[in-house]
Design a protein around this motif. Structure first.
Motif, PDB file in Angstrom:
ATOM      1  N   GLY A  83      41.295  44.572  34.490  1.00  0.00           N
ATOM      2  CA  GLY A  83      42.600  44.084  34.063  1.00  0.00           C
ATOM      3  C   GLY A  83      43.270  44.911  32.987  1.00  0.00           C
ATOM      4  O   GLY A  83      44.424  44.660  32.653  1.00  0.00           O
ATOM      5  N   LEU A  84      42.537  45.886  32.401  1.00  0.00           N
ATOM      6  CA  LEU A  84      43.149  46.697  31.332  1.00  0.00           C
ATOM      7  C   LEU A  84      44.413  47.386  31.860  1.00  0.00           C
ATOM      8  O   LEU A  84      44.469  47.766  33.033  1.00  0.00           O
ATOM      9  CB  LEU A  84      42.145  47.749  30.850  1.00  0.00           C
ATOM     10  N   GLY A 114      43.326  45.363  38.392  1.00  0.00           N
ATOM     11  CA  GLY A 114      44.074  44.110  38.457  1.00  0.00           C
ATOM     12  C   GLY A 114      45.414  44.231  39.145  1.00  0.00           C
ATOM     13  O   GLY A 114      45.945  45.330  39.344  1.00  0.00           O
ATOM     14  N   HIS A 115      45.950  43.080  39.541  1.00  0.00           N
ATOM     15  CA  HIS A 115      47.234  43.010  40.237  1.00  0.00           C
ATOM     16  C   HIS A 115      48.140  41.968  39.585  1.00  0.00           C
ATOM     17  O   HIS A 115      47.668  41.054  38.917  1.00  0.00           O
ATOM     18  CB  HIS A 115      47.033  42.635  41.713  1.00  0.00           C
ATOM     19  N   ARG A 120      51.585  43.749  43.095  1.00  0.00           N
ATOM     20  CA  ARG A 120      51.784  45.028  42.417  1.00  0.00           C
ATOM     21  C   ARG A 120      50.573  45.335  41.531  1.00  0.00           C
ATOM     22  O   ARG A 120      49.993  44.445  40.932  1.00  0.00           O
ATOM     23  CB  ARG A 120      53.051  44.987  41.561  1.00  0.00           C
ATOM     24  N   VAL A 121      50.205  46.609  41.442  1.00  0.00           N
ATOM     25  CA  VAL A 121      49.022  47.023  40.676  1.00  0.00           C
ATOM     26  C   VAL A 121      49.338  47.058  39.186  1.00  0.00           C
ATOM     27  O   VAL A 121      50.366  47.609  38.771  1.00  0.00           O
ATOM     28  CB  VAL A 121      48.548  48.414  41.149  1.00  0.00           C
ATOM     29  N   ILE A 122      48.457  46.446  38.374  1.00  0.00           N
ATOM     30  CA  ILE A 122      48.601  46.544  36.916  1.00  0.00           C
ATOM     31  C   ILE A 122      48.245  47.955  36.472  1.00  0.00           C
ATOM     32  O   ILE A 122      48.998  48.610  35.755  1.00  0.00           O
ATOM     33  CB  ILE A 122      47.700  45.503  36.204  1.00  0.00           C
ATOM     34  N   SER A 123      47.078  48.413  36.896  1.00  0.00           N
ATOM     35  CA  SER A 123      46.682  49.808  36.649  1.00  0.00           C
ATOM     36  C   SER A 123      45.600  50.164  37.666  1.00  0.00           C
ATOM     37  O   SER A 123      44.801  49.311  38.053  1.00  0.00           O
ATOM     38  CB  SER A 123      46.157  49.992  35.222  1.00  0.00           C
ATOM     39  N   PRO A 124      45.543  51.406  38.110  1.00  0.00           N
ATOM     40  CA  PRO A 124      44.490  51.802  39.059  1.00  0.00           C
ATOM     41  C   PRO A 124      43.113  51.720  38.396  1.00  0.00           C
ATOM     42  O   PRO A 124      42.997  51.900  37.181  1.00  0.00           O
ATOM     43  CB  PRO A 124      44.839  53.258  39.403  1.00  0.00           C
ATOM     44  N   LEU A 153      42.875  36.745  43.973  1.00  0.00           N
ATOM     45  CA  LEU A 153      43.151  35.888  45.128  1.00  0.00           C
ATOM     46  C   LEU A 153      44.342  36.423  45.921  1.00  0.00           C
ATOM     47  O   LEU A 153      44.530  36.080  47.080  1.00  0.00           O
ATOM     48  CB  LEU A 153      43.427  34.449  44.680  1.00  0.00           C
ATOM     49  N   VAL A 154      45.177  37.260  45.278  1.00  0.00           N
ATOM     50  CA  VAL A 154      46.281  37.915  45.983  1.00  0.00           C
ATOM     51  C   VAL A 154      45.781  39.184  46.671  1.00  0.00           C
ATOM     52  O   VAL A 154      46.100  39.465  47.827  1.00  0.00           O
ATOM     53  CB  VAL A 154      47.425  38.242  44.999  1.00  0.00           C
ATOM     54  N   SER A 155      44.956  39.959  45.932  1.00  0.00           N
ATOM     55  CA  SER A 155      44.360  41.174  46.507  1.00  0.00           C
ATOM     56  C   SER A 155      42.947  41.344  45.957  1.00  0.00           C
ATOM     57  O   SER A 155      42.761  41.408  44.742  1.00  0.00           O
ATOM     58  CB  SER A 155      45.196  42.410  46.167  1.00  0.00           C
ATOM     59  N   ASN A 156      41.956  41.411  46.844  1.00  0.00           N
ATOM     60  CA  ASN A 156      40.573  41.589  46.407  1.00  0.00           C
ATOM     61  C   ASN A 156      40.130  43.051  46.484  1.00  0.00           C
ATOM     62  O   ASN A 156      38.952  43.366  46.337  1.00  0.00           O
ATOM     63  CB  ASN A 156      39.623  40.709  47.228  1.00  0.00           C
ATOM     64  N   GLU A 157      41.088  43.941  46.703  1.00  0.00           N
ATOM     65  CA  GLU A 157      40.783  45.362  46.911  1.00  0.00           C
ATOM     66  C   GLU A 157      39.970  45.944  45.755  1.00  0.00           C
ATOM     67  O   GLU A 157      38.960  46.635  45.965  1.00  0.00           O
ATOM     68  CB  GLU A 157      42.097  46.135  47.072  1.00  0.00           C
ATOM     69  N   PHE A 158      40.395  45.684  44.501  1.00  0.00           N
ATOM     70  CA  PHE A 158      39.730  46.312  43.359  1.00  0.00           C
ATOM     71  C   PHE A 158      38.330  45.742  43.134  1.00  0.00           C
ATOM     72  O   PHE A 158      37.418  46.470  42.726  1.00  0.00           O
ATOM     73  CB  PHE A 158      40.581  46.159  42.097  1.00  0.00           C
TER      74      PHE A 158
END
Length: 509
Positions: A83-84, A114-115, A120-124, A153-158
């Protein structure tokens, strides 16, 4: 033909169910290792079936919640949050009791990722950052890790990518994902995932032990564990998600009570040897808690039935006319007066009051009649007060009374009627035996103008698909709950949608 097993604090019950008929029932004292009580209870059914006739075995167990409450048999666990640069104000474990955190090692890491709610991505994520975390996990002998990402819950990719990196560096590391465990609410979802991770090693041991205990009876049928929402999970799922069993005992009793009484909308009061649990059923399933749930002082938000519990049961110790909260538990058969022991329990008071014919009534004839009547009145008053707290309307509720110590309840203000169904003492085991398979969706959707019906239909279909994937027979799946909560603080007509589907177990799944 199914076998349902309910492991309680005092007794382990087992029932043999064919279709909707209870063929046989057996009860044994719960043992310290639990599996011994299961073997004894199933042995009591052996006269009624041949091992090859059993198509499924369902177990509701208190193994896992007891481990967390007592802080024992927990794996060395770490939490990795993605999430940083956000979320730094409240790091992992921020609100944990120090004793429980110490019991699991309590290593917490903040990493990039995080998203936003809309994907939208918070940071890669930064792979080197995660590799450094992996090195620290190995240095601290961490066995299990909980990975949580903002709005996973929106995106579990990370979460998935982080697991790939960590397990590549630390082979054998057990991983729990927050998007599979909890609901919306980062801290609570993360806490639930950490608890799940801490139980993973124990879950493997218990799954093996339960399977071995059934094989000792010659039963080779698929084994399922009951979940908090009244549905089933197979052993592999239970190894990965042991936290989902925490409230399966009360849930099974409530579902069993509805099944036995033929009443789908009611309150169920389960009076066991150690506790009394009260919950409300809607369409045959327990009403769930809508807010956070405290587990040994830790705030969580996974699926839990809305159950009020009291330290009051057949084994409750009676002092100065008050029963409980302490209980003799599974030692009731040795310590109660009517069984030749030296401890005055609620069961003794009930026998003295003529409510039950258990043990040797002559051993409680010396009890003062006024004392007995007052003690029983206090027990009924306490249960009635808790029943009143579960009601959401002033209308009286039908009450289904289950549990081995149901004889303690004689009258209840606020009950339109009291039903004591046949086999009520085995309601928990019956609830396990009739359990279905479920699927759930719970996430934030952006609803463009005119798309609400389409979004809700999509959520319903996804819940149905998840139930079928979990082992439900496609034609039997139905939607039992759809909840839509507009989120005014988010832009873009965002709403949280929760859809839940259940269906019958597919034979042989």
């Amino acid at each position: 033909m199914h076998i349902g097993i309910d492991v309680g604090g005092t007794n382990t019950d087992a029932v043999l169910v064919r279709g909707r008929t209870v063929v046989a029932a057996g009860k044994a004292t719960t043992t310290a290792d639990v599996t011994g009580g299961i073997v004894a209870a199933v042995s009591g059914l052996r006269h009624a079936f041949e091992p090859h006739e059993v198509t499924a075995v369902m177990i509701g167990t208190t193994h896992f919640v007891n481990a967390v409450v007592e802080g024992r048999n927990l794996a060395r666990t770490a939490a990795v949050r993605l999430g940083l640069p956000a979320t730094t104000a409240l790091p992992p474990f921020v609100d944990w009791p120090e004793q429980l955190r110490q019991a699991i090692g309590g290593h917490g890491y903040l990493c990039h990722g995080g998203h936003e709610y809309d994907g939208r991505v918070i940071s890669p994520i930064k792979e080197d950052e995660l590799r450094a975390v992996a090195a620290d996990l190995a240095a601290n002998d961490v066995e299990s890790v909980a990975i949580s990402s903002v709005f996973s819950l929106v995106s579990n990719e990370f979460e998935r990518r982080a697991a790939e990196i960590l397990t590549a560096e630390v082979p054998g590391l057990l991983v729990s994902f927050s998007h599979e465990i909890g609901r919306l609410g980062l801290l609570e979802r993360e806490n639930a995932t950490i608890i799940n991770a801490a139980l993973r090693v124990l879950a493997g041991q218990i799954a093996d032990g339960l399977a071995d205990s059934l094989k000792a009876q010659g039963i080779d049928a698929p084994l399922y564990l009951s979940q908090n929402d009244g549905t089933l999970m197979d052993l592999d799922h239970a190894r990965r998600h042991p936290v989902a069993t925490f409230a399966s005992g009360p849930t099974n009793s409530m579902r069993g009570g509805a099944f036995l009484s033929g009443t789908d909308d009611c309150a169920v009061i389960d009076v066991g040897g150690t506790t009394t649990d009260i919950g409300v059923l809607h369409h045959g399933f327990p009403r769930e808690v809508s807010s956070e749930v405290l587990i040994n002082g830790v705030r969580t938000n996974f699926r839990m039935p809305d159950v009020l519990s009291a330290g009051l049961g057949g084994g409750s110790v009676v002092r100065d006319g008050e029963a409980g909260p302490d209980s003799v538990g599974f030692r009731l058969a040795d310590e109660a007066l009517v069984f030749g022991g030296g401890t005055l329990t609620a069961t003794d008071v009930a026998v003295a009051g003529g409510l039950a014919d258990i043990g040797d009534p002559s051993r409680v004839r010396h009890l003062d009649r006024t004392f007995v009547r007052d003690a029983l009145d206090r027990i009924n008053t306490r249960i009635a007060e808790r029943l009143d707290r579960t009601r959401t309307s002033p209308e009286p509720l039908p009450v289904v009374l289950v549990g081995g110590a149901g004889f303690l309840v004689q009258r209840l203000d606020g009950a339109s009627k009291i039903v004591r169904p046949e086999h009520h003492a085995f309601a928990g085991a019956i609830g396990a035996a009739i359990a279905q398979v479920g699927g759930e969706v719970d996430r934030v959707f952006t609803m463009a103008p005119g798309t609400r019906d389409e979004v809700l239909d999509g959520a319903r279909q996804e819940a149905v698909d998840r139930a079928v994937a979990a082992g439900a027979r496609a034609g039997s799946v139905r939607i039992v709950e759809v909840e839509e909560i507009p989120l005014a603080y988010l832009p873009g007509n965002a709403s949280r949608v929760r859809a839940r589907a259940v269906g019958d177990l597919l034979p042989g799944h």
